[in-house]
Design a protein around this motif. Structure first.
Motif, mmCIF file in Angstrom:
data_model
loop_
_atom_site.group_PDB
_atom_site.id
_atom_site.type_symbol
_atom_site.label_atom_id
_atom_site.label_comp_id
_atom_site.label_asym_id
_atom_site.label_seq_id
_atom_site.Cartn_x
_atom_site.Cartn_y
_atom_site.Cartn_z
ATOM 1 N N LEU A 82 3.268 -0.211 2.609
ATOM 2 C CA LEU A 82 4.383 0.025 1.702
ATOM 3 C C LEU A 82 4.259 -0.993 0.586
ATOM 4 O O LEU A 82 4.109 -2.187 0.845
ATOM 5 C CB LEU A 82 5.696 -0.156 2.472
ATOM 6 N N PHE B 88 2.635 4.295 1.077
ATOM 7 C CA PHE B 88 3.923 4.624 0.470
ATOM 8 C C PHE B 88 4.137 3.670 -0.699
ATOM 9 O O PHE B 88 4.009 2.450 -0.530
ATOM 10 C CB PHE B 88 5.054 4.480 1.495
ATOM 11 N N LEU C 89 9.034 7.257 5.018
ATOM 12 C CA LEU C 89 8.232 6.376 5.860
ATOM 13 C C LEU C 89 8.619 6.522 7.330
ATOM 14 O O LEU C 89 7.768 6.667 8.198
ATOM 15 C CB LEU C 89 8.417 4.930 5.390
ATOM 16 N N VAL D 291 4.518 -1.451 9.741
ATOM 17 C CA VAL D 291 4.318 -1.176 8.323
ATOM 18 C C VAL D 291 4.030 -2.493 7.625
ATOM 19 O O VAL D 291 4.786 -3.456 7.761
ATOM 20 C CB VAL D 291 5.571 -0.508 7.710
#
Length: 196
Positions: free
Chosen positions: A48, A71, A98, A107
């Motif tokens: 992310l 993401f 997500l 993540v």
């Protein structure tokens, strides 16, 4: 699913070099998986990040996240973005996407202080790892300029890494008001009058 941020930081407190690169890239021991990165990524299934971190990867010879779902928090989809990359300008919608795609792995939150602070302020950042590097860079971006001083960091662990770096891991506790050091009139116990 845990959201984990991991940053290199020079001994003089910078998370980038003066020209914007992560400071660990100038470390002679830097390479794929160095500075504990290989171990860190073993539990991660997604990355992310903000658009500023993502866009340079589009011109790399090698895709930096071959084994991770990606993401990106950004106002538009940059040209050349692979189809399987999710881009959204709203951090709440991006988190929803997500979570929907997550299969139970962690993540890796990658990026600068604004991106990290965005997700910390939403209360979803679980851990912050700082890799303190054994050299100074003399300028660049600092983590503390954008991160709230009321961030509830709780020390979790530390370990020495090859080449003289030190990894410090903090878990993030819910914010419970102003940092004690910022309270009016606060002084360390050693500096308080007797009985105070």
């Amino acid at each position: 699913m845990r959201i984990l941020a991991r940053l290199g930081m020079s001994a003089d407190g910078y998370i980038t070099t003066p020209n914007g690169w992560p400071p660990q890239v100038v470390d002679p021991v830097h390479g794929p998986g160095s500075h504990g990165t290989a171990e860190f990524l073993q539990t991660c299934e997604a990355a992310l990040m903000g658009r500023t971190t993502f866009e340079p990867a589009l011109s790399n010879d090698r895709w930096p996240w071959p084994d991770l779902q990606v993401f990106v928090l950004g106002s538009h989809r940059p040209e050349g973005t692979p189809e399987n990359v999710t881009v959204d300008e709203d951090p709440v919608r991006l988190l929803k996407a997500l979570r929907a795609a997550n299969r139970g792995g962690d993540v890796h939150l990658i990026g600068g202080p604004r991106t990290i602070e965005t997700f910390r302020a939403l209360g979803v950042l679980d851990q912050l790892q700082l890799v303190v590097l054994p050299f100074v860079v003399g300028g660049g971006m600092r983590l503390t300029d954008a991160m709230s001083p009321d961030t509830g960091l709780e020390f979790e662990s530390t370990r020495a890494l090859p080449g003289g770096s030190v990894e410090i891991t903090y878990r993030l506790a819910p914010a419970d008001g102003t940092s004690v050091a910022r309270q009016a009139g606060w002084a360390p116990a050693s500096q308080r009058p007797a009985g105070g």
